[in-house]
Design an enzyme around this catalytic site. Structure first.
Site, PDB file in Angstrom:
ATOM      1  N   ASN A 185       0.678   5.726  -1.140  1.00 38.80           N
ATOM      2  CA  ASN A 185       0.429   4.220  -1.290  1.00 38.80           C
ATOM      3  C   ASN A 185       1.506   3.452  -2.283  1.00 38.80           C
ATOM      4  O   ASN A 185       2.205   4.075  -3.067  1.00 38.80           O
ATOM      5  CB  ASN A 185      -0.989   4.564  -2.155  1.00 38.80           C
TER       6      ASN A 185
ATOM      7  N   HIS B  61       6.660   6.233  -0.415  1.00 41.32           N
ATOM      8  CA  HIS B  61       6.646   4.727   0.541  1.00 41.32           C
ATOM      9  C   HIS B  61       6.967   3.566  -0.277  1.00 41.32           C
ATOM     10  O   HIS B  61       6.936   2.537   0.057  1.00 41.32           O
ATOM     11  CB  HIS B  61       5.694   4.589   1.525  1.00 41.32           C
TER      12      HIS B  61
ATOM     13  N   CYS C   9      23.057 -10.547  -8.692  1.00 41.37           N
ATOM     14  CA  CYS C   9      24.492 -10.830  -7.752  1.00 41.37           C
ATOM     15  C   CYS C   9      24.279 -12.309  -7.303  1.00 41.37           C
ATOM     16  O   CYS C   9      25.336 -12.714  -6.544  1.00 41.37           O
ATOM     17  CB  CYS C   9      24.650  -9.829  -6.668  1.00 41.37           C
TER      18      CYS C   9
ATOM     19  N   GLY D  46      -7.391  11.256   1.672  1.00 40.37           N
ATOM     20  CA  GLY D  46      -7.473   9.810   2.339  1.00 40.37           C
ATOM     21  C   GLY D  46      -6.362   9.681   2.890  1.00 40.37           C
ATOM     22  O   GLY D  46      -5.715   8.266   2.904  1.00 40.37           O
TER      23      GLY D  46
HETATM   24  P1  OAD Z   1      -4.198   5.287   7.063  1.00 38.70           P
HETATM   25  O1  OAD Z   1      -4.668   3.995   6.992  1.00 38.70           O
HETATM   26  O2  OAD Z   1      -3.559   6.001   8.337  1.00 38.70           O
HETATM   27  O3  OAD Z   1      -5.278   6.425   6.898  1.00 38.70           O
HETATM   28  C1  OAD Z   1      -6.132   6.358   5.925  1.00 38.70           C
HETATM   29  C2  OAD Z   1      -7.312   7.425   5.832  1.00 38.70           C
HETATM   30  O4  OAD Z   1      -8.258   7.456   4.799  1.00 38.70           O
HETATM   31  C3  OAD Z   1      -8.021   7.766   7.211  1.00 38.70           C
HETATM   32  O5  OAD Z   1      -7.895   9.066   7.432  1.00 38.70           O
HETATM   33  C4  OAD Z   1      -9.518   7.376   6.788  1.00 38.70           C
HETATM   34  O6  OAD Z   1     -10.516   8.418   7.266  1.00 38.70           O
HETATM   35  C5  OAD Z   1      -9.371   7.761   5.413  1.00 38.70           C
HETATM   36  N1  OAD Z   1     -10.208   6.931   4.471  1.00 38.70           N
HETATM   37  C6  OAD Z   1     -10.543   5.610   4.688  1.00 38.70           C
HETATM   38  N2  OAD Z   1     -11.658   5.143   3.708  1.00 38.70           N
HETATM   39  C7  OAD Z   1     -11.728   6.397   2.969  1.00 38.70           C
HETATM   40  C8  OAD Z   1     -12.469   6.554   1.768  1.00 38.70           C
HETATM   41  N3  OAD Z   1     -13.400   5.653   1.125  1.00 38.70           N
HETATM   42  N4  OAD Z   1     -12.448   7.688   1.171  1.00 38.70           N
HETATM   43  C9  OAD Z   1     -11.573   9.013   1.796  1.00 38.70           C
HETATM   44  N5  OAD Z   1     -10.989   8.741   2.862  1.00 38.70           N
HETATM   45  C10 OAD Z   1     -11.097   7.232   3.467  1.00 38.70           C
HETATM   46  O7  OAD Z   1      -3.460   5.564   5.809  1.00 38.70           O
HETATM   47  P2  OAD Z   1      -2.202   6.697   5.587  1.00 38.70           P
HETATM   48  O8  OAD Z   1      -2.504   7.998   6.001  1.00 38.70           O
HETATM   49  O9  OAD Z   1      -2.255   6.577   3.794  1.00 38.70           O
HETATM   50  O10 OAD Z   1       3.411   3.763   5.428  1.00 38.70           O
HETATM   51  O11 OAD Z   1      -0.925   6.017   6.014  1.00 38.70           O
HETATM   52  C11 OAD Z   1       0.047   6.630   5.855  1.00 38.70           C
HETATM   53  C12 OAD Z   1       1.309   5.722   5.807  1.00 38.70           C
HETATM   54  O12 OAD Z   1       1.313   4.831   6.861  1.00 38.70           O
HETATM   55  C13 OAD Z   1       1.176   4.480   5.004  1.00 38.70           C
HETATM   56  O13 OAD Z   1       1.823   4.853   3.606  1.00 38.70           O
HETATM   57  C14 OAD Z   1       2.087   3.164   5.429  1.00 38.70           C
HETATM   58  C15 OAD Z   1       1.491   3.203   6.896  1.00 38.70           C
HETATM   59  O14 OAD Z   1       2.029   2.670   7.808  1.00 38.70           O
HETATM   60  C16 OAD Z   1       4.521   2.748   5.259  1.00 38.70           C
HETATM   61  O15 OAD Z   1       3.940   1.597   4.933  1.00 38.70           O
HETATM   62  C17 OAD Z   1       5.837   3.221   5.412  1.00 38.70           C
END
Ligand code: OAD
Length: 235
Positions: free
Chosen positions: A91, A107, A139, A175
């Site tokens: 995050n 990230h 700069c 999450g």
């Molecule tokens: P995602 O949006 O891909 O996934 C979020 C996850 O959280 C999913 O598995 C949901 O089921 C879960 N979720 C949603 N609400 C929830 C809740 N209230 N409690 C528990 N779980 C919940 O997010 P990330 O896996 O974090 O990268 O995404 C990874 C990366 O992709 C990010 O850091 C970002 C993105 O593109 C960059 O910006 C480089």
């Protein structure tokens, strides 16, 4: 005992921050590559800047939730028991820090801006106008960029994170969709080295085959219980 926790957007969802892959596959109405890639920044810096300025401003309107607080409490308990605890997050928000944790941000962080020309980093949550670039005071470059690791860019400290995954005894992912590497690969490394792996998420993650225990549900409800269980195992 060595605990490694990896969090993703789901841990902040209960604070009101949108996850990346909503049902429509968009992040706040944008294709992820459009706003989270060097190509997107080169093509339309105004759009990307506006997007991140809105995300930066949104930090002022949200608070850490029970999941962030429980992880901070577990970190303190581990310190008291002399147990290694590491928190790694994908995050870019600052809610872990505001709950009292020390997190490694794979990230990048919304709080920081960076100059592409001279490399200067600035911590700034004051200049939040979505239409005005922030120049580099060091700069004189016309605009700083968000200090975010975009798609196609190198994740800092990734070798060190892989080593932490190798050495941990308990790996907990919270999450995260398990789709974005290298973060998604840490659980596989941990499990192949014998760690107990636990995943907490609303939906089953893509890398579920590497999981010993899956805890479905909202992070704000499931994570405090999970942290209490881990705290009960501390020597
Ligand atoms: P995602 O949006 O891909 O996934 C979020 C996850 O959280 C999913 O598995 C949901 O089921 C879960 N979720 C949603 N609400 C929830 C809740 N209230 N409690 C528990 N779980 C919940 O997010 P990330 O896996 O974090 O990268 O995404 C990874 C990366 O992709 C990010 O850091 C970002 C993105 O593109 C960059 O910006 C480089």
């Amino acid at each position: 005992m060595r605990i490694l926790v990896l969090t993703g957007a789901g841990v902040s969802a209960d604070s009101g921050l949108a996850t990346f892959r909503g049902v429509d596959g968009l992040w706040e109405g944008h294709a992820i590559e459009e706003v989270a890639s060097p190509h997107g920044w080169r093509r339309n810096p105004r759009l990307v800047w506006r997007f991140y300025q809105l995300r930066r401003a949104a930090l002022g309107g949200v608070e850490p939730n029970a999941a962030h607080r429980a992880l901070a409490e577990l970190e303190r308990a581990c310190a008291q028991h002399g147990v290694e605890f590491r928190l790694v997050t994908q995050n870019v928000d600052n809610l872990h820090e505001r709950a009292g944790s020390q997190a490694v941000h794979m990230h990048g962080e919304l709080e920081w801006l960076r100059c592409e020309r001279c490399g200067t980093r600035v911590r700034d949550l004051e200049r939040l106008d979505p239409e005005m670039f922030v120049p580099c005071a060091a700069c004189g470059a016309e605009r700083l960029r968000p200090d975010i690791v975009w798609f196609g860019e190198l994740v800092p400290r990734s070798e060190e994170l892989a080593q932490w995954a190798e050495k941990c005894t308990h790996f907990v992912a919270i999450g995260t969709s398990g789709l974005v590497y290298p973060a998604a690969g840490l659980i596989e490394i941990a499990r192949s080295e014998g760690a107990h792996t636990i995943v907490q998420s609303l939906d089953e993650p893509a890398n579920l085959r590497h999981v010993d225990a899956f805890r479905p549900g909202r992070a704000c409800e499931a994570v405090p219980a999970l942290c209490r269980e881990l705290a009960a195992l501390l020597p």
